[in-house]
Enzyme design. Structure first.
Site, PDB file in Angstrom:
ATOM      1  N   LYS A   9      43.445  51.877  51.001  1.00 46.99           N
ATOM      2  CA  LYS A   9      43.291  52.296  49.608  1.00 46.99           C
ATOM      3  C   LYS A   9      44.517  51.882  48.808  1.00 46.99           C
ATOM      4  O   LYS A   9      45.647  52.130  49.215  1.00 46.99           O
ATOM      5  CB  LYS A   9      43.128  53.814  49.540  1.00 46.99           C
ATOM      6  N   SER A  25      34.468  38.112  42.757  1.00 42.89           N
ATOM      7  CA  SER A  25      35.511  38.707  43.590  1.00 42.89           C
ATOM      8  C   SER A  25      36.592  39.405  42.781  1.00 42.89           C
ATOM      9  O   SER A  25      36.538  39.470  41.559  1.00 42.89           O
ATOM     10  CB  SER A  25      36.170  37.678  44.496  1.00 42.89           C
ATOM     11  N   TYR A  58      34.451  41.080  47.125  1.00 43.43           N
ATOM     12  CA  TYR A  58      35.348  40.651  48.199  1.00 43.43           C
ATOM     13  C   TYR A  58      36.693  40.258  47.607  1.00 43.43           C
ATOM     14  O   TYR A  58      36.822  40.008  46.413  1.00 43.43           O
ATOM     15  CB  TYR A  58      34.739  39.500  49.002  1.00 43.43           C
TER      16      TYR A  58
END
Length: 116
Positions: A9, A25, A58
């Site tokens: 995180k 992305s 991603y």
């Protein structure tokens, strides 16, 4: 049985760029990626604290130390420059693995920098 557990995180970074013309992305400063144990190409969830948008995409590695958080492609319609976001990655684990696992959580300083 496998559980989807928080692995990584990056908490409350500022979006520094948006590039609608990119294929897709999120570009993240490589130093932030390393600190949070996030890999290039890894799927992440991006949560926008500013407007409530949530998406999956991603990761592309950005220049180390730049503080770059760039929303690319269609995501740039949902998350904008200046927004505050949380970036999370998850891993599949057995319940036994999950009990012992500790996620990598990064709290960047101003400018999306890693503190000393």
């Amino acid at each position: 049985m496998y559980l989807s557990i928080l692995k990584s995180k990056i908490h409350r970074v500022q979006v520094t760029e948006a590039n609608l013309e990119y294929v897709g992305s999120i570009t993240i400063d490589e130093a932030l990626m390393e600190a949070a144990n996030i890999y290039a190409g890894e799927k992440v969830q991006v949560v926008d604290n500013t407007n409530g948008a949530r998406l999956e995409t991603y990761v592309i590695a950005g220049r180390r130390g730049s503080g770059c958080i760039c929303m690319n492609g269609a995501a740039a319609h949902l998350i904008h420059v200046g927004d505050t976001v949380i970036i999370m990655a998850y891993a599949l684990m057995t319940p036994e693995e999950a009990k012992a696992f500790k996620p990598a959580i990064v709290f960047p300083e101003a400018g999306n920098k890693i503190g000393d």
